[in-house]
Design an enzyme around this catalytic site. Sequence first.
Site, short mmCIF file in Angstrom:
data_model
loop_
_atom_site.label_atom_id
_atom_site.label_comp_id
_atom_site.label_asym_id
_atom_site.label_seq_id
_atom_site.Cartn_x
_atom_site.Cartn_y
_atom_site.Cartn_z
N HIS A 281 60.47 35.40 -9.13
CA HIS A 281 61.33 35.02 -8.04
C HIS A 281 62.83 35.48 -8.36
O HIS A 281 63.92 34.60 -8.19
CB HIS A 281 61.47 33.63 -7.59
CG HIS A 281 62.05 33.68 -6.10
ND1 HIS A 281 61.60 32.33 -5.25
CD2 HIS A 281 62.98 34.05 -5.44
CE1 HIS A 281 62.11 32.56 -4.24
NE2 HIS A 281 63.17 33.35 -4.48
N LEU A 282 62.93 36.62 -8.79
CA LEU A 282 64.28 37.13 -9.31
C LEU A 282 65.12 37.92 -8.25
O LEU A 282 66.35 38.51 -8.45
CB LEU A 282 64.21 38.26 -10.60
CG LEU A 282 63.59 37.42 -11.81
CD1 LEU A 282 63.43 38.58 -12.79
CD2 LEU A 282 64.39 36.34 -12.14
N GLY A 283 64.63 38.07 -6.92
CA GLY A 283 65.37 38.81 -5.93
C GLY A 283 66.74 38.67 -5.84
O GLY A 283 67.61 39.50 -5.57
N ALA A 284 67.11 37.33 -5.80
CA ALA A 284 68.62 37.00 -5.86
C ALA A 284 69.21 36.96 -6.98
O ALA A 284 70.43 36.51 -7.19
CB ALA A 284 68.78 35.71 -4.94
N VAL B 196 59.41 40.84 -1.72
CA VAL B 196 60.45 40.09 -2.27
C VAL B 196 60.94 39.25 -1.11
O VAL B 196 62.20 38.99 -0.98
CB VAL B 196 61.61 41.06 -2.65
CG1 VAL B 196 62.64 40.44 -3.40
CG2 VAL B 196 60.90 42.19 -3.61
N ALA B 197 60.31 38.85 -0.16
CA ALA B 197 60.51 37.79 0.81
C ALA B 197 59.74 36.50 0.42
O ALA B 197 60.77 35.52 -0.03
CB ALA B 197 59.85 38.32 2.21
N ARG B 198 58.79 36.08 0.85
CA ARG B 198 58.26 34.69 0.48
C ARG B 198 56.67 34.97 0.50
O ARG B 198 55.88 35.72 1.17
CB ARG B 198 58.53 33.77 1.63
CG ARG B 198 59.93 33.18 1.86
CD ARG B 198 60.04 32.36 0.54
NE ARG B 198 61.25 31.87 0.40
CZ ARG B 198 62.31 32.52 0.18
NH1 ARG B 198 62.25 33.47 -0.53
NH2 ARG B 198 63.50 32.06 0.02
N VAL C 49 67.90 42.32 4.96
CA VAL C 49 67.30 42.77 3.92
C VAL C 49 66.48 43.98 3.95
O VAL C 49 66.71 45.03 3.37
CB VAL C 49 66.34 41.91 2.84
CG1 VAL C 49 66.03 42.52 1.67
CG2 VAL C 49 67.23 40.60 2.51
N GLU D 249 55.23 28.32 -6.92
CA GLU D 249 56.26 28.39 -8.04
C GLU D 249 56.63 27.27 -8.61
O GLU D 249 56.65 26.31 -7.97
CB GLU D 249 57.24 29.42 -7.47
CG GLU D 249 56.93 30.55 -6.73
CD GLU D 249 58.23 31.24 -5.84
OE1 GLU D 249 59.46 30.62 -5.94
OE2 GLU D 249 58.29 32.31 -5.39
N ASP E 46 57.35 39.37 -6.18
CA ASP E 46 58.49 38.76 -6.79
C ASP E 46 58.29 37.05 -6.48
O ASP E 46 58.77 36.26 -7.10
CB ASP E 46 59.82 39.07 -6.07
CG ASP E 46 61.15 38.41 -6.62
OD1 ASP E 46 61.04 38.12 -7.84
OD2 ASP E 46 61.98 38.08 -6.15
#
Length: 595
Positions: free
Chosen positions: A301-304, A247-249, A168, A278, A273
């Site tokens: 958490h919309l990254g994927a 946008v990782a963790r 990424v 969560e 993100d």
Amino acid sequence: MAPSALPDRPSTPSPSLPRPRILVPEKVSAEGLALLKAHYAVDVRSGLSPDDLLSLIPSYHGLIVRSETKVTAAVLEAGHNLRVVARAGVGVDNIDVAAATAHGIVVVNSPAGNIVAAAEHTIALLLAVARNIGRADASLKAEKWERSKLVGVEVGRKTLGIIGLGKVGMKVARMAIGLGMRVVALDPYASADVAKQAGVQLVLSLDALLPEVDFLTIHTPLLASTLNLLGEAEFKKMKKSARVLNVARGGVYNEAALVRALDEGWIAGAGIDVFTTEPVAEGTPAARRLAGHERVVATPHLGASTVEAQENVSMDVCTQVLEILRGGLPTAAVNAPLIMPEEYRRLQPFVRLIERMGGLYTQHFAGGRGGMVGGRRFELVYHGELASISNTRPLFAALVKGLVSPISDAGGRDVNIVNAGLVARERGIAIDERHVHDESSGSPPTYAGLVTLRSLDGVGGEQAMEGYVSGTAIYISKLDRFEANFHPEGTLLILHNYDQPGMIGNVGMVLGRHGINIGSMQVARLNREARLAMAKTAAGAGGLVDGPVVEIGEEEEKAAKEALMIVGVDGDVTKEVLQELVEDEGILNVSLIRL
Ligand SMILES: NC(=O)C1=CN([C@@H]2O[C@H](COP(=O)(O)OP(=O)(O)OC[C@H]3O[C@@H](n4cnc5c(N)ncnc54)[C@H](O)[C@@H]3O)[C@@H](O)[C@H]2O)C=CC1
Ligand SMILES: O=C(O)C(=O)COP(=O)(O)O
């Protein structure tokens, strides 16, 4: 790895066995699930509580999750039928991988299916943070017109710092360079050449990175070494105008420190993100404050979460689940030796062959008694094409699986390539591997590869077996002193008998009386060396070791005519049937093999 490339395993489980069941407690794209529904019972059950999951899991063979389901050690312990946990995405920090390994459960993921989505989402947050898109949208929806309060900054010609230049991170770097940014990265494991070619400058420490950057993004996994990688001290080293992205963790930036950095103006803004807890509404105060902060553009958490990424990851993991439940190998196992797709086609028949050879050894030579396998030393010799394969870990594991599966009492759970090494050590099984490159070493030229398995300290001397692969078909070509050529598949009766008239008929009659259908039959005769040795023994007895005339006595003559009868059968072979067979005139012993 097209399913059509699979060997001759049945594409659906036998109707007599219950259909394997797969639990999907999260939203996973329908494309992949359709693949599985053709073969297995697939239950999509969203909204399960941790307790629901614990009580349901015992009846499932596969579990497919995303980031919401916590696959804890307790879940894996309770899932005594589980063979695979699939993560429809990249990060496996919600799965207790060590516990899965200990239980012999394969964990697979989709290492590349959503990287474009994650990188694009990072760029979306980068621009949203730079241009106050979130606040502007909310303000306009509140019927305000606040142009002067919402002046942003440009990203072109600015410096982007990337921590974690993996799949990424590298994609984000290329996109950012496309936007006219200068990119500086910190990743102790990244290739300097690849970074240079992409136009990314690598730095060696956070201290060298932090004061430089206008924007900072992190793309590492969440590990013990990356948890709280950035805290108050690190945020203080950044420019006051800097903006950070995640946008990782959640947890790589210490959340409480980040809130403080935003409150105190140590940095200017953030695009977030992912959170330590969560969903955020049920999360920690720090996570909730971060998501609600006016200087933060927050997404859940919309990254994927793109149509394309979800199709990709669903296909990736469902194909692997299908493969694993059929006894095949995964292409992206998190806790098993990785077989690259290009290696897969080549190795799969050998994996099957060697596993069957192990099963045959245990059931034929060791008579299914674990004690005769445990504590033994084996030699696995690769000839021909196989000799050039350097990654033999799957082959090694296949042998352990084959040797131990028939005698495994691990709650009925199959031994698999994940826990095979551990199991071998526990049982004191040692396996030496040898590569023989010499073509004249006995490998017939038509064989794609020949494998020899020897038990070096087998009871009653060395026991050996040979097998080979032709196309995708597998054969056993030698069983101890006998030359054979049979498929090691299904239920086999191996009868050691005197090669005399009437034997086949007698065996056929016993099986027929018990309603057992014969699917195949083959006679394996003594090989050349065994016949020569026999003749020498006989000649020695007559005092004519090297003489031209060999007097063979009645017993020797009989022994020289020993053979193996290999009978493929359908139906249940009971102890009574075996007893009747062994009592037959001329039968020396019988073994029942299930492969
Ligand atoms: N928000 C979302 O929906 C998504 C999040 N992700 C997350 O993004 C992260 C990265 O994914 P990939 O790029 O596919 O992983 P990757 O494994 O290809 O790259 C990770 C990189 O981090 C580097 N790294 C590890 N420890 C480091 C440290 N202490 N300092 C600097 N670099 C370090 C590694 O060397 C590696 O190059 C994962 O945590 C993944 O779960 C991925 C997809 C979607
Ligand atoms: O793939 C990853 O690592 C992700 O974080 C994606 O998570 P998700 O599948 O969208 O819950």
